[in-house]
Design an enzyme around this catalytic site. Structure first.
Site, PDB file in Angstrom:
ATOM      1  N   ASP A   1       0.854  -1.194   0.000  1.00 27.56           N
ATOM      2  CA  ASP A   1       0.000   0.000   0.000  1.00 27.56           C
ATOM      3  C   ASP A   1       0.886   1.239   0.000  1.00 27.56           C
ATOM      4  O   ASP A   1       1.820   1.344   0.799  1.00 27.56           O
ATOM      5  CB  ASP A   1      -0.900  -0.001   1.231  1.00 27.56           C
ATOM      6  CG  ASP A   1      -1.936   1.110   1.172  1.00 27.56           C
ATOM      7  OD1 ASP A   1      -1.632   2.205   1.663  1.00 27.56           O
ATOM      8  OD2 ASP A   1      -3.034   0.875   0.635  1.00 27.56           O
TER       9      ASP A   1
ATOM     10  N   ASP B   1      -1.013   9.529 -10.988  1.00 32.14           N
ATOM     11  CA  ASP B   1      -0.906   8.446 -11.964  1.00 32.14           C
ATOM     12  C   ASP B   1       0.555   8.154 -12.305  1.00 32.14           C
ATOM     13  O   ASP B   1       0.960   6.989 -12.458  1.00 32.14           O
ATOM     14  CB  ASP B   1      -1.663   8.809 -13.245  1.00 32.14           C
ATOM     15  CG  ASP B   1      -3.172   8.720 -13.064  1.00 32.14           C
ATOM     16  OD1 ASP B   1      -3.605   8.165 -12.034  1.00 32.14           O
ATOM     17  OD2 ASP B   1      -3.896   9.198 -13.948  1.00 32.14           O
TER      18      ASP B   1
ATOM     19  N   GLU C   1      -4.325   2.557  -4.829  1.00 35.32           N
ATOM     20  CA  GLU C   1      -2.877   2.579  -4.600  1.00 35.32           C
ATOM     21  C   GLU C   1      -2.388   1.281  -3.967  1.00 35.32           C
ATOM     22  O   GLU C   1      -1.289   1.217  -3.425  1.00 35.32           O
ATOM     23  CB  GLU C   1      -2.517   3.762  -3.693  1.00 35.32           C
ATOM     24  CG  GLU C   1      -2.979   3.644  -2.252  1.00 35.32           C
ATOM     25  CD  GLU C   1      -4.407   4.102  -2.015  1.00 35.32           C
ATOM     26  OE1 GLU C   1      -4.744   4.353  -0.845  1.00 35.32           O
ATOM     27  OE2 GLU C   1      -5.177   4.215  -2.990  1.00 35.32           O
TER      28      GLU C   1
ATOM     29  N   ASN D   1      -2.546  12.865  -4.291  1.00 45.94           N
ATOM     30  CA  ASN D   1      -3.561  13.276  -5.265  1.00 45.94           C
ATOM     31  C   ASN D   1      -4.155  14.641  -4.926  1.00 45.94           C
ATOM     32  O   ASN D   1      -4.357  15.485  -5.811  1.00 45.94           O
ATOM     33  CB  ASN D   1      -4.678  12.233  -5.335  1.00 45.94           C
ATOM     34  CG  ASN D   1      -4.314  11.031  -6.193  1.00 45.94           C
ATOM     35  OD1 ASN D   1      -3.533  11.152  -7.131  1.00 45.94           O
ATOM     36  ND2 ASN D   1      -4.871   9.879  -5.868  1.00 45.94           N
TER      37      ASN D   1
ATOM     38  N   HIS E   1      -4.367  14.397  -9.728  1.00 46.93           N
ATOM     39  CA  HIS E   1      -4.434  12.979 -10.082  1.00 46.93           C
ATOM     40  C   HIS E   1      -3.476  12.602 -11.210  1.00 46.93           C
ATOM     41  O   HIS E   1      -3.048  11.444 -11.288  1.00 46.93           O
ATOM     42  CB  HIS E   1      -5.875  12.622 -10.490  1.00 46.93           C
ATOM     43  CG  HIS E   1      -6.819  12.582  -9.331  1.00 46.93           C
ATOM     44  ND1 HIS E   1      -6.950  11.496  -8.510  1.00 46.93           N
ATOM     45  CD2 HIS E   1      -7.674  13.530  -8.833  1.00 46.93           C
ATOM     46  CE1 HIS E   1      -7.841  11.729  -7.573  1.00 46.93           C
ATOM     47  NE2 HIS E   1      -8.297  12.969  -7.743  1.00 46.93           N
TER      48      HIS E   1
END
Length: 365
Positions: free
Chosen positions: A238, A255, A281, A246, A251
């Site tokens: 994680d 990415d 994630e 983000n 975002h």
């Protein structure tokens, strides 16, 4: 005399080997290393040349007419690796000597060497040409050289070449070479198309890792069917505070982070390990034939790499850490492996993040 029946038998053998090789590639060779795959292609090409000679047309006691040169043409147009082309030519040439060391066999060996060297030269000359021009030029030149070299060294009389080989065999060989190249190209395109469809169904488009659907398939297979891969370890990964990334940077930056983390994790895994994006994630890794200690060692290497790696995105330097949960069949029943690893990563986050937690064991920094 070259009969249509004998010629078709020789051609059918080569076509059969190509289709069989395509089948083996799809089911056995897709995931092997590039160097080993090239070696397999080379061996198959040499074997194809030998089969062509074995079922060749005997024009006299020592002269064999066959299609052994065709694998060199295919290699020149589809593989284009000089060492592979040379290895195929020399290999087929040496196997010609297994049918008896005669002057014709020596010429046959020399012919294969000349053809492979010429094929290497042609790949260099035609590297910037259009595909159709490249194919026609290579097929015509190598077919013509195959006959001219043998004629120069006097395997048969010039009269036999002019009356028997040039008017019939040369046009047939050119047409057959073009047919085989079309077959190989069609098989190659079919494989690429199927691979693309499979990737769309099973790969995450952003990270290129397996998606959750594919992971569930592999999980079922490895955990409940492939018992020979035990001990089996499974790790949840994680990205810490990814929502903050983000919210702070957007975002699109998030990415990019996901892509880079995915690539770094993949670089630390073995070819047989299964790496998937589980959602958002969160990633998951199946480690076949991996003990608890080995799994912890691999994940610790990944955790440290990510922690020490500055992620540069649009002139921004972002630092990322991972929380990892691991479970192993050594201490967890297989049917509880996924939940145990999931609980472990939750425990790692509860204990402060940027750490590894194995089941209910104390967290490892």
């Amino acid at each position: 005399m070259i009969t249509i029946k004998e010629y078709l038998v020789n051609a059918a053998i080569i076509i059969s080997i190509i289709y069989l090789s395509s089948f083996i590639h799809k089911h056995l060779l897709v995931d092997i290393k590039k160097g080993l795959k090239a070696l397999c292609y080379t061996v198959v090409a040499i074997f194809t040349g030998w089969c062509s000679m074995f079922f060749g047309i005997h024009l006299n006691d020592s002269v064999i007419f066959d299609l052994r040169f065709v694998p060199i043409i295919i290699a020149a147009l589809h593989y284009r690796n000089p060492l592979t082309i040379l290895a195929i030519g020399v290999g087929i040439g040496l196997l010609r000597l297994t049918f008896g060391i005669t002057p014709a066999a020596v010429v046959g060996f020399m012919n294969m060497v000349v053809l492979s060297l010429s094929a290497v030269l042609l790949t260099w000359i035609s590297k910037n040409w259009g595909n159709y021009k490249k194919v026609l030029f290579t097929v015509f030149i190598l077919n013509l050289l195959n006959i001219v070299v043998s004629m120069i060294f006097g395997v048969l009389s010039v009269k036999n070449y002019l009356l028997l080989i040039l008017p019939t065999a040369l046009p047939m060989n050119i047409l057959f070479s073009l047919l085989l190249l079309w077959i190989v190209k069609d098989l190659k395109n079919e494989f690429i198309h199927k691979t693309e469809l499979w990737n769309r169904a099973n790969k995450d488009p952003l990270t290129k890792a397996y998606n959750r659907r594919a992971f569930k398939h592999f999980y079922q297979e490895y955990v409940f069917e492939k018992k020979e891969t035990y001990p089996l370890s499974l790790a949840f990964i994680d990205i810490d505070h990814f929502k903050k990334v983000n919210d702070t940077y957007g975002h699109l930056v998030g990415d990019v982070i996901l892509e880079k983390v995915s690539r770094l994790v993949s670089d630390h895994l073995r070819d047989g390990d299964i790496f998937a994006r589980y959602g958002g994630e969160e990633f998951v890794v199946i480690l076949p034939s991996c003990t608890k200690e080995q799994g912890i060692s691999v994940m610790e290497g990944i955790r440290q790499t990510i922690e020490n790696h500055p992620f540069l995105v649009n002139d921004l330097t972002i630092h990322i850490t991972l929380s990892v949960g691991i479970a192993s069949t050594e201490t967890t029943p297989p049917k509880h492996l996924l939940k145990t690893a999931d609980d472990a990563v939750y425990q790692a986050k509860e204990n402060g993040r940027n750490m590894i937690h194995y089941g209910d064991s104390p967290p490892l920094r």
